[in-house]
Design a protein around this motif. Structure first.
Motif, PDB file in Angstrom:
ATOM      1  N   LEU A 284       0.825  -1.212   0.000  1.00 45.38           N
ATOM      2  CA  LEU A 284       0.000   0.000   0.000  1.00 45.38           C
ATOM      3  C   LEU A 284       0.862   1.266   0.000  1.00 45.38           C
ATOM      4  N   TRP A 285       1.916   1.250   0.790  1.00 42.40           N
ATOM      5  CA  TRP A 285       2.842   2.393   0.889  1.00 42.40           C
ATOM      6  C   TRP A 285       3.508   2.659  -0.467  1.00 42.40           C
ATOM      7  N   THR A 286       3.746   1.593  -1.223  1.00 36.36           N
ATOM      8  CA  THR A 286       4.408   1.684  -2.530  1.00 36.36           C
ATOM      9  C   THR A 286       3.397   1.922  -3.653  1.00 36.36           C
ATOM     10  N   LEU A 287       2.112   1.741  -3.359  1.00 42.48           N
ATOM     11  CA  LEU A 287       1.067   1.759  -4.394  1.00 42.48           C
ATOM     12  C   LEU A 287       1.057   3.006  -5.294  1.00 42.48           C
ATOM     13  N   PRO A 288       1.221   4.220  -4.751  1.00 42.71           N
ATOM     14  CA  PRO A 288       1.194   5.383  -5.662  1.00 42.71           C
ATOM     15  C   PRO A 288       2.255   5.274  -6.768  1.00 42.71           C
ATOM     16  N   THR A 289       3.452   4.847  -6.403  1.00 41.82           N
ATOM     17  CA  THR A 289       4.520   4.681  -7.400  1.00 41.82           C
ATOM     18  C   THR A 289       4.190   3.527  -8.336  1.00 41.82           C
ATOM     19  N   THR A 290       3.662   2.436  -7.770  1.00 42.64           N
ATOM     20  CA  THR A 290       3.292   1.273  -8.591  1.00 42.64           C
ATOM     21  C   THR A 290       2.211   1.646  -9.602  1.00 42.64           C
ATOM     22  N   LEU A 291       1.254   2.497  -9.185  1.00 45.10           N
ATOM     23  CA  LEU A 291       0.181   2.915 -10.105  1.00 45.10           C
ATOM     24  C   LEU A 291       0.747   3.686 -11.297  1.00 45.10           C
ATOM     25  N   ILE A 292       1.733   4.521 -11.041  1.00 48.76           N
ATOM     26  CA  ILE A 292       2.392   5.237 -12.148  1.00 48.76           C
ATOM     27  C   ILE A 292       3.064   4.208 -13.066  1.00 48.76           C
ATOM     28  N   GLY A 293       3.683   3.192 -12.442  1.00 49.54           N
ATOM     29  CA  GLY A 293       4.298   2.112 -13.222  1.00 49.54           C
ATOM     30  C   GLY A 293       3.271   1.349 -14.041  1.00 49.54           C
ATOM     31  N   MET A 294       2.091   1.101 -13.450  1.00 47.07           N
ATOM     32  CA  MET A 294       1.032   0.378 -14.166  1.00 47.07           C
ATOM     33  C   MET A 294       0.510   1.200 -15.347  1.00 47.07           C
ATOM     34  N   LEU A 295       0.420   2.512 -15.132  1.00 44.45           N
ATOM     35  CA  LEU A 295      -0.010   3.408 -16.212  1.00 44.45           C
ATOM     36  C   LEU A 295       1.003   3.349 -17.366  1.00 44.45           C
ATOM     37  N   ALA A 296       2.287   3.439 -17.012  1.00 43.03           N
ATOM     38  CA  ALA A 296       3.350   3.341 -18.034  1.00 43.03           C
ATOM     39  C   ALA A 296       3.280   1.976 -18.716  1.00 43.03           C
ATOM     40  N   ALA A 297       3.037   0.924 -17.925  1.00 45.37           N
ATOM     41  CA  ALA A 297       2.950  -0.437 -18.478  1.00 45.37           C
ATOM     42  C   ALA A 297       1.811  -0.520 -19.492  1.00 45.37           C
ATOM     43  N   GLY A 298       0.675   0.106 -19.159  1.00 42.29           N
ATOM     44  CA  GLY A 298      -0.474   0.110 -20.063  1.00 42.29           C
ATOM     45  C   GLY A 298      -0.130   0.763 -21.397  1.00 42.29           C
ATOM     46  N   VAL A 299       0.571   1.897 -21.317  1.00 42.71           N
ATOM     47  CA  VAL A 299       0.996   2.590 -22.547  1.00 42.71           C
ATOM     48  C   VAL A 299       1.943   1.691 -23.349  1.00 42.71           C
ATOM     49  N   TRP A 300       2.896   1.085 -22.654  1.00 43.81           N
ATOM     50  CA  TRP A 300       3.847   0.188 -23.329  1.00 43.81           C
ATOM     51  C   TRP A 300       3.120  -0.958 -24.027  1.00 43.81           C
ATOM     52  N   MET A 301       2.119  -1.497 -23.344  1.00 49.11           N
ATOM     53  CA  MET A 301       1.402  -2.653 -23.909  1.00 49.11           C
ATOM     54  C   MET A 301       0.580  -2.254 -25.133  1.00 49.11           C
ATOM     55  N   LEU A 302       0.157  -0.991 -25.178  1.00 52.40           N
ATOM     56  CA  LEU A 302      -0.510  -0.506 -26.394  1.00 52.40           C
ATOM     57  C   LEU A 302       0.449  -0.538 -27.582  1.00 52.40           C
ATOM     58  N   PHE A 303       1.758  -0.454 -27.266  1.00 52.50           N
ATOM     59  CA  PHE A 303       2.788  -0.486 -28.297  1.00 52.50           C
ATOM     60  C   PHE A 303       3.407  -1.878 -28.433  1.00 52.50           C
ATOM     61  N   GLY A 304       2.685  -2.897 -27.967  1.00 52.88           N
ATOM     62  CA  GLY A 304       3.113  -4.274 -28.217  1.00 52.88           C
ATOM     63  C   GLY A 304       3.945  -4.930 -27.128  1.00 52.88           C
ATOM     64  N   ALA A 305       4.118  -4.268 -25.972  1.00 50.15           N
ATOM     65  CA  ALA A 305       4.906  -4.872 -24.893  1.00 50.15           C
ATOM     66  C   ALA A 305       4.141  -6.022 -24.249  1.00 50.15           C
ATOM     67  N   LYS A 306       4.890  -6.921 -23.618  1.00 49.31           N
ATOM     68  CA  LYS A 306       4.300  -8.045 -22.894  1.00 49.31           C
ATOM     69  C   LYS A 306       4.592  -7.869 -21.400  1.00 49.31           C
ATOM     70  N   ALA A 307       3.686  -8.404 -20.570  1.00 51.36           N
ATOM     71  CA  ALA A 307       3.870  -8.299 -19.124  1.00 51.36           C
ATOM     72  C   ALA A 307       3.892  -9.693 -18.515  1.00 51.36           C
ATOM     73  N   ARG A 308       4.643  -9.841 -17.428  1.00 52.36           N
ATOM     74  CA  ARG A 308       4.668 -11.106 -16.700  1.00 52.36           C
ATOM     75  C   ARG A 308       4.923 -10.801 -15.224  1.00 52.36           C
ATOM     76  N   LEU A 309       4.506 -11.731 -14.381  1.00 52.52           N
ATOM     77  CA  LEU A 309       4.819 -11.630 -12.954  1.00 52.52           C
ATOM     78  C   LEU A 309       6.105 -12.395 -12.723  1.00 52.52           C
ATOM     79  N   ALA A 310       7.070 -11.764 -12.088  1.00 55.81           N
ATOM     80  CA  ALA A 310       8.342 -12.427 -11.802  1.00 55.81           C
ATOM     81  C   ALA A 310       8.940 -11.861 -10.528  1.00 55.81           C
ATOM     82  N   HIS A 311       9.239 -12.733  -9.593  1.00 58.19           N
ATOM     83  CA  HIS A 311       9.899 -12.346  -8.342  1.00 58.19           C
ATOM     84  C   HIS A 311       9.143 -11.225  -7.614  1.00 58.19           C
ATOM     85  N   GLY A 312       7.818 -11.337  -7.607  1.00 63.05           N
ATOM     86  CA  GLY A 312       7.006 -10.409  -6.819  1.00 63.05           C
ATOM     87  C   GLY A 312       6.740  -9.063  -7.463  1.00 63.05           C
TER      88      GLY A 312
END
Ligand SMILES: [Zn+2]
Length: 135
Positions: free
Chosen positions: A7-35
């Motif tokens: 939860l403490w890290t969530l604001p930064t993680t949300l920015i990361g998720m937003l960036a991830a979403g943009v990347w995925m629009l450009f064909g990036a792939k996502a995976r869960l690895a090491h937490g």
């Protein structure tokens, strides 16, 4: 305790998720690895790589050029994950201000940034460990 850290890290993680979403629009792939969520590939990653970028950590999201490069950079980037967990919502401003402060002192904003120095120390440790493995 783990939930509080998430939860403490969530604001930064949300920015990361937003960036991830943009990347995925450009064909990036996502995976869960090491937490964490690792995002790699796609045209956006290629565009960033051409500007000297290999990977970037935003909370529990790591954006990288390729899956192979993420494997190599994982120890370094996980130092930034721990930093994001420690600093919480202050991580991005603290990171940027630390770089700016180094720049104002005539030092390099990236290579002399204390957040990077901590991660470089991990790189050195990994390199030393790998050297010992080869012997
Ligand atoms: Zn770094």
């Amino acid at each position: 305790m783990r939930l509080l850290i998430l939860l403490w890290t969530l604001p930064t993680t949300l920015i990361g998720m937003l960036a991830a979403g943009v990347w995925m629009l450009f064909g990036a792939k996502a995976r869960l690895a090491h937490g964490v969520v690792e995002v790699h590939g796609g045209r956006f990653a290629y565009w960033m790589m051409r500007r000297g970028f290999a990977a970037m950590t935003l909370g529990h999201v790591i954006l990288g050029f390729s899956a192979a490069r993420l494997e190599q950079l994982r120890p370094h980037e996980h130092v930034h994950v721990r930093q994001a967990e420690r600093w919480g919502i202050l991580f991005i401003p603290a990171y940027l201000l630390a770089g700016l402060w180094q720049g104002l002192r005539g030092r390099h904003i990236y290579y002399d940034n204390p957040f990077e120095l901590e991660a470089f120390a991990m790189d050195a440790l990994v390199a030393k460990t790998n050297t010992h493995k080869k012997v």
